[in-house]
Design a protein around this motif. Sequence first.
Motif, PDB file in Angstrom:
ATOM      1  N   ALA A   1      32.675  41.675  58.380  1.00 47.10           N
ATOM      2  CA  ALA A   1      34.102  41.467  58.659  1.00 47.10           C
ATOM      3  C   ALA A   1      34.519  42.232  59.911  1.00 47.10           C
ATOM      4  O   ALA A   1      34.110  43.371  60.117  1.00 47.10           O
ATOM      5  CB  ALA A   1      34.942  41.912  57.467  1.00 47.10           C
TER       6      ALA A   1
ATOM      7  N   ILE B   1      32.799  34.950  55.862  1.00 52.10           N
ATOM      8  CA  ILE B   1      33.608  36.158  55.990  1.00 52.10           C
ATOM      9  C   ILE B   1      34.658  36.024  57.082  1.00 52.10           C
ATOM     10  O   ILE B   1      35.661  36.734  57.084  1.00 52.10           O
ATOM     11  CB  ILE B   1      32.689  37.374  56.263  1.00 52.10           C
ATOM     12  CG1 ILE B   1      33.424  38.698  55.966  1.00 52.10           C
ATOM     13  CG2 ILE B   1      32.169  37.369  57.689  1.00 52.10           C
ATOM     14  CD1 ILE B   1      33.485  39.042  54.539  1.00 52.10           C
ATOM     15  N   ASP B   2      34.438  35.105  58.025  1.00 51.97           N
ATOM     16  CA  ASP B   2      35.332  34.947  59.183  1.00 51.97           C
ATOM     17  C   ASP B   2      36.359  33.827  59.029  1.00 51.97           C
ATOM     18  O   ASP B   2      37.154  33.595  59.941  1.00 51.97           O
ATOM     19  CB  ASP B   2      34.510  34.686  60.450  1.00 51.97           C
ATOM     20  CG  ASP B   2      33.581  35.841  60.788  1.00 51.97           C
ATOM     21  OD1 ASP B   2      34.027  36.997  60.694  1.00 51.97           O
ATOM     22  OD2 ASP B   2      32.408  35.593  61.133  1.00 51.97           O
TER      23      ASP B   2
ATOM     24  N   THR C   1      42.128  36.792  57.671  1.00 55.05           N
ATOM     25  CA  THR C   1      40.790  36.720  57.095  1.00 55.05           C
ATOM     26  C   THR C   1      40.796  37.346  55.704  1.00 55.05           C
ATOM     27  O   THR C   1      41.819  37.859  55.245  1.00 55.05           O
ATOM     28  CB  THR C   1      39.784  37.473  57.972  1.00 55.05           C
ATOM     29  OG1 THR C   1      40.143  38.874  57.988  1.00 55.05           O
ATOM     30  CG2 THR C   1      39.764  36.932  59.395  1.00 55.05           C
TER      31      THR C   1
ATOM     32  N   LEU D   1      33.083  44.159  52.447  1.00 53.71           N
ATOM     33  CA  LEU D   1      33.429  43.152  53.458  1.00 53.71           C
ATOM     34  C   LEU D   1      32.950  43.569  54.848  1.00 53.71           C
ATOM     35  O   LEU D   1      32.432  42.744  55.614  1.00 53.71           O
ATOM     36  CB  LEU D   1      34.943  42.925  53.475  1.00 53.71           C
ATOM     37  CG  LEU D   1      35.557  42.317  52.215  1.00 53.71           C
ATOM     38  CD1 LEU D   1      37.070  42.253  52.335  1.00 53.71           C
ATOM     39  CD2 LEU D   1      34.986  40.925  51.947  1.00 53.71           C
TER      40      LEU D   1
ATOM     41  N   CYS E   1      39.792  38.714  47.187  1.00 58.33           N
ATOM     42  CA  CYS E   1      40.150  39.948  47.898  1.00 58.33           C
ATOM     43  C   CYS E   1      41.600  40.338  47.633  1.00 58.33           C
ATOM     44  O   CYS E   1      41.901  41.500  47.342  1.00 58.33           O
ATOM     45  CB  CYS E   1      39.910  39.782  49.394  1.00 58.33           C
ATOM     46  SG  CYS E   1      38.165  39.725  49.856  1.00 58.33           S
TER      47      CYS E   1
ATOM     48  N   LEU F   1      39.472  40.125  54.911  1.00 55.08           N
ATOM     49  CA  LEU F   1      39.784  41.547  55.049  1.00 55.08           C
ATOM     50  C   LEU F   1      41.289  41.769  55.195  1.00 55.08           C
ATOM     51  O   LEU F   1      41.841  42.729  54.644  1.00 55.08           O
ATOM     52  CB  LEU F   1      39.038  42.137  56.253  1.00 55.08           C
ATOM     53  CG  LEU F   1      39.162  43.650  56.461  1.00 55.08           C
ATOM     54  CD1 LEU F   1      38.721  44.416  55.214  1.00 55.08           C
ATOM     55  CD2 LEU F   1      38.343  44.097  57.667  1.00 55.08           C
TER      56      LEU F   1
END
Length: 303
Positions: A176, A138-139, A147, A171, A120, A149
Amino acid sequence: MGNIDSRNERFYNLCGLGKAHLIEKMLENDRIVNTIDINWVSFESQSTALLIASANGHELVVDILLRNNAKFTIKDSRQATALHHAAQRNYTKIAKKLLHAGCDVNAQDKLGWTPLMKACYFCSPDIILTLLEGGANIDAQTEQGRTALHELCRSPSLNNETLLAEIACILIEAGANVNQIDEDHFTPLIYAAYHNHPSVALVLLESNSLIDKTDKQGWTALHWAIDRDHSEIVQLLIDKGARTDIRSHRDELAISRVKSIGVKNIIKRCSTKSISLTDMNIKKISSNISMIDLENCQTSGPI
């Protein structure tokens, strides 16, 4: 022993250079004497052949090493795996081979970064999809509470706004949390404002990101956008209804951070528009009050 170390170092260097045919020849010649340690760790780089081959994108070399039982669990001095390196540099085919071999998709380095976070931050969409399909969490959070994101919104990739926005959508669709805060109470939107990613900010706002959420010092995304002189994001936030009356813990308004004429003009236009709307509301309220008074006069008197 010195001769063995020399052979291991030569083997390691060949893997870093991607010399697949020479690597296979060395392994074949070593079948009987068995002096090459495929998992030998370079003293200088603290990496194995698999780590350096993955970092340099040598797909054929990775194939050879995995066929010869190279350990994908070994990490470098930063506790990064071969998958971290492949993810950071967008080597999708290598990432798939490592995942197929059993490499931990959610391994964390010494700062808590996962391969997904690396992908990312360095804006690698193909790798991101591969990692998500491989079960990436994702967490997951770094030591600072960020994270994947968050890392996307911190990306140094300033010339890939469309791509960053697409990744943000990926995401968010994967679950997310757009309002997750890190240890400084920065949301993804605040990071997008700080690092000047208007396209990502728009995606976040359209995905119910809280526009006026504050960080530990009481600054909003608008505070940061104005302070960093990111005029496009300032305009976006104001257009989306960001409040300009929020004061930080030091009693600072966002508009007190204005540095350029461009941003100053945006704020000025916003203020003029707000005054106009306020005047309209006052007239409307006054009109309603007059109507109420008139009704009271008509119905007033002894009961």
